[in-house]
Design an enzyme around this catalytic site. Sequence first.
Site: not given
Length: 289
Positions: A17, A51, A108-109, A128, A153, A169, A180, A216
């Site tokens: 990614e 977004a 969804r974001g 989503a 989530h 979903k 995730q 980070q």
Amino acid sequence: MFIKDKFIKKNKVISLEIFPPNNNMTLKQILDVIDELSIFRPDYISVTYGASGNANNNYTVDIAEYIKEKYTIEAMPHLTCIGSNKEKINEILKLMIKKNLKNVLALRGDLPKDILSDSTNGTDYSYASDLIGHIRGSELPISVAAACYPEGHIEASSLNADIKNLKIKVDRGVDFLITQLFFDNNRFYDFKDKIVKNNINTPITIGIMPVTNVKQIRRIIALSGASIPLKLKTLLDQYENDNKGMFQAGIDYACQQMDDLNHLDVNGFHLYVMNKPEIARMIYKNMNW
Ligand code: FAD
């Protein structure tokens, strides 16, 4: 090619990614990153999407097209729907088809502060699953992936509640799921048990984020709510001020995590390489891929 077909043909689907240009990285630098990543011939590369209204979103589809055209590596743009409407989404989907992109990660974001998760506030989508239903309804030839959260989530009241929503979903027509990041494999094993009991049998590819920078990762952990096993906590403390040491230890930790997960019949690994080819290089070498 539809990425879902790779899950049928291959024992493990390996993907990377990347993210589009931002304040820290120019387009030229991103294209150089892709050039270096292409050497590994991953099964596909996914490209994140910000977004709604984010100016850099224009790059997502173009970069995916570049990956596919120049390197013949399958590419999957991400697409977020919160704050957007059907017209804009249709425009992007049609652009993907025009550019020969046949896969999308439908999200969804994160909720912008001024938008509530409520379909009455000007956005056509709340979840989503609404976007997935829309894509399926469009009958466009696009394979749909979605996100899942082994620890639940961050907004969900419980893991079980989140899994119930995940089931909605998936039932709208998801071809495969990407997790995730997580650092404690036991969380994934529990999640896998639970989703199977909820009749979710979609292929799942496991999102792995090597911890290569302590500051980070502390930010990411705060945002995602990922739990930190004692072994990783010890490494974070030990390498707080030693970036080089953390880089090597983080790669080793990620590889140990994947070795352990390999005992379970996992469908694939999705590496969050943070636009750093060195991360991919070390992982491919250590994992003997
Ligand atoms: P959803 O599946 O809609 O879930 C969001 C929340 O709503 C969950 O708490 C869920 O339990 C709940 N929910 C879902 N359906 C219902 C329902 N019917 N009723 C009540 N509650 C419900 N973000 C970006 O901005 N750009 C990216 O490119 C990006 N890429 C990502 C890639 C991966 C692999 C992952 C795991 C995440 C990514 N994200 C990205 C982050 C993601 O947008 C956020 O985590 C976001 O908050 C949730 O998106 P989702 O698609 O999982 O939402």
